[in-house]
Scaffold this motif. Structure first.
Motif, PDB file in Angstrom:
ATOM      1  N   SER A   1       0.802  -1.225   0.000  1.00  0.00           N
ATOM      2  CA  SER A   1       0.000   0.000   0.000  1.00  0.00           C
ATOM      3  C   SER A   1       0.837   1.278   0.000  1.00  0.00           C
ATOM      4  CB  SER A   1      -0.955  -0.001   1.197  1.00  0.00           C
ATOM      5  OG  SER A   1      -0.216   0.008   2.398  1.00  0.00           O
ATOM      6  N   THR A   2       2.185   1.170   0.016  1.00  0.00           N
ATOM      7  CA  THR A   2       3.036   2.366  -0.074  1.00  0.00           C
ATOM      8  C   THR A   2       4.020   2.192  -1.221  1.00  0.00           C
ATOM      9  OG1 THR A   2       4.613   1.494   1.560  1.00  0.00           O
ATOM     10  CG2 THR A   2       2.854   2.919   2.390  1.00  0.00           C
ATOM     11  N   ALA A   3       5.119   1.503  -0.971  1.00  0.00           N
ATOM     12  CA  ALA A   3       6.136   1.233  -1.988  1.00  0.00           C
ATOM     13  C   ALA A   3       6.571  -0.221  -1.831  1.00  0.00           C
ATOM     14  CB  ALA A   3       7.335   2.163  -1.824  1.00  0.00           C
ATOM     15  N   ALA A   4       6.126  -1.045  -2.743  1.00  0.00           N
ATOM     16  CA  ALA A   4       6.493  -2.462  -2.681  1.00  0.00           C
ATOM     17  C   ALA A   4       7.805  -2.671  -3.422  1.00  0.00           C
ATOM     18  CB  ALA A   4       5.402  -3.317  -3.313  1.00  0.00           C
ATOM     19  N   TYR A   5       8.665  -3.494  -2.866  1.00  0.00           N
ATOM     20  CA  TYR A   5       9.910  -3.803  -3.560  1.00  0.00           C
ATOM     21  C   TYR A   5       9.780  -5.136  -4.282  1.00  0.00           C
ATOM     22  CZ  TYR A   5      10.743  -6.255   0.867  1.00  0.00           C
ATOM     23  OH  TYR A   5      10.627  -7.037   1.981  1.00  0.00           O
ATOM     24  N   GLN A   6      10.494  -5.250  -5.392  1.00  0.00           N
ATOM     25  CA  GLN A   6      10.517  -6.483  -6.160  1.00  0.00           C
ATOM     26  C   GLN A   6      11.861  -7.182  -6.069  1.00  0.00           C
ATOM     27  OE1 GLN A   6       9.247  -3.577  -8.017  1.00  0.00           O
ATOM     28  NE2 GLN A   6       7.251  -4.182  -7.267  1.00  0.00           N
ATOM     29  N   LYS A   7      12.875  -6.450  -5.622  1.00  0.00           N
ATOM     30  CA  LYS A   7      14.219  -7.025  -5.600  1.00  0.00           C
ATOM     31  C   LYS A   7      14.994  -6.453  -4.416  1.00  0.00           C
ATOM     32  CE  LYS A   7      18.378  -7.261  -8.482  1.00  0.00           C
ATOM     33  NZ  LYS A   7      18.953  -6.841  -9.763  1.00  0.00           N
ATOM     34  N   ILE A   8      15.672  -7.347  -3.685  1.00  0.00           N
ATOM     35  CA  ILE A   8      16.580  -6.955  -2.621  1.00  0.00           C
ATOM     36  C   ILE A   8      17.888  -7.680  -2.872  1.00  0.00           C
ATOM     37  CG2 ILE A   8      17.090  -7.050  -0.163  1.00  0.00           C
ATOM     38  CD1 ILE A   8      14.167  -6.938   0.416  1.00  0.00           C
ATOM     39  N   GLN A   9      18.968  -6.936  -2.845  1.00  0.00           N
ATOM     40  CA  GLN A   9      20.279  -7.547  -3.074  1.00  0.00           C
ATOM     41  C   GLN A   9      21.206  -7.191  -1.923  1.00  0.00           C
ATOM     42  OE1 GLN A   9      22.023  -6.677  -6.896  1.00  0.00           O
ATOM     43  NE2 GLN A   9      24.037  -7.292  -6.226  1.00  0.00           N
ATOM     44  N   PHE A  10      21.706  -8.219  -1.216  1.00  0.00           N
ATOM     45  CA  PHE A  10      22.681  -8.043  -0.143  1.00  0.00           C
ATOM     46  C   PHE A  10      24.074  -8.273  -0.715  1.00  0.00           C
ATOM     47  CE2 PHE A  10      18.968  -9.149   2.426  1.00  0.00           C
ATOM     48  CZ  PHE A  10      19.088  -8.278   3.490  1.00  0.00           C
ATOM     49  N   ASN A  11      25.011  -7.417  -0.357  1.00  0.00           N
ATOM     50  CA  ASN A  11      26.415  -7.576  -0.749  1.00  0.00           C
ATOM     51  C   ASN A  11      27.271  -7.470   0.511  1.00  0.00           C
ATOM     52  OD1 ASN A  11      25.991  -7.551  -3.660  1.00  0.00           O
ATOM     53  ND2 ASN A  11      25.464  -5.401  -3.383  1.00  0.00           N
ATOM     54  N   THR A  12      28.135  -8.462   0.716  1.00  0.00           N
ATOM     55  CA  THR A  12      29.041  -8.449   1.853  1.00  0.00           C
ATOM     56  C   THR A  12      30.453  -8.695   1.364  1.00  0.00           C
ATOM     57  OG1 THR A  12      27.311  -9.363   3.277  1.00  0.00           O
ATOM     58  CG2 THR A  12      29.564  -9.458   4.116  1.00  0.00           C
TER      59      THR A  12
END
Length: 150
Positions: A21-32
């Motif tokens: 209902s606000t801003a939906a994400y389609q992709k999350i990328q973690f980098n370590t």
């Protein structure tokens, strides 16, 4: 882990909540990154000796799409994200790990993060210039609490 019943958001950064209902994400990328130091020492082999010196920089990229006509304050969602970034302080990041009819939603705290970038692309404009789609990308960097090193 804190339990959250019937979570109405996907993830929260500071006071900003990512949700359908606000801003939906389609992709999350973690980098370590993992830090290794090369030591100049004589060995029986032709390769140098390496020593692990710790975990390095940790980053997170969040990408999503906002359909302004379908969500609350659609055109102001990026302004709200930028307001969190402009606080200039580390923000707590939490997200919902499990959700379903048989099990309650469970929240997970991912410590403190700082917003380093926010990018916005507006497309599919109506006659009055209002976009029907806003794509966003937010970059975060994990905050280690070491004020002197930042």
């Amino acid at each position: 882990m804190a339990k959250i019943n019937h979570a109405n958001y996907m993830m929260q950064l500071g006071k900003y909540k990512f949700s359908v209902s606000t801003a939906a994400y389609q992709k999350i990328q973690f980098n370590t990154q993992y830090r290794w130091k090369t030591l100049d020492t004589q060995t029986d082999q032709a390769t140098p000796v390496q020593q692990f010196v710790g975990v390095g920089k940790q980053e997170l990229e969040i990408e999503g799409t906002i359909f302004p006509q379908l969500v609350k304050d659609g055109l102001k969602q990026l302004d709200k994200m930028r307001a969190e970034a402009a606080k200039g302080e580390p923000l707590t990041l939490t997200y919902v790990e499990e959700s379903g009819k048989s099990s309650p939603s469970v929240g997970r705290v991912l410590d403190k993060w700082v917003i380093t970038d926010i990018n916005e692309t507006r497309t599919l404009f109506l006659n009055d210039g209002i976009p029907r789609e806003i794509q966003f990308m937010m970059k975060l960097s994990r905050y280690d609490g070491n004020e002197g090193a930042k």
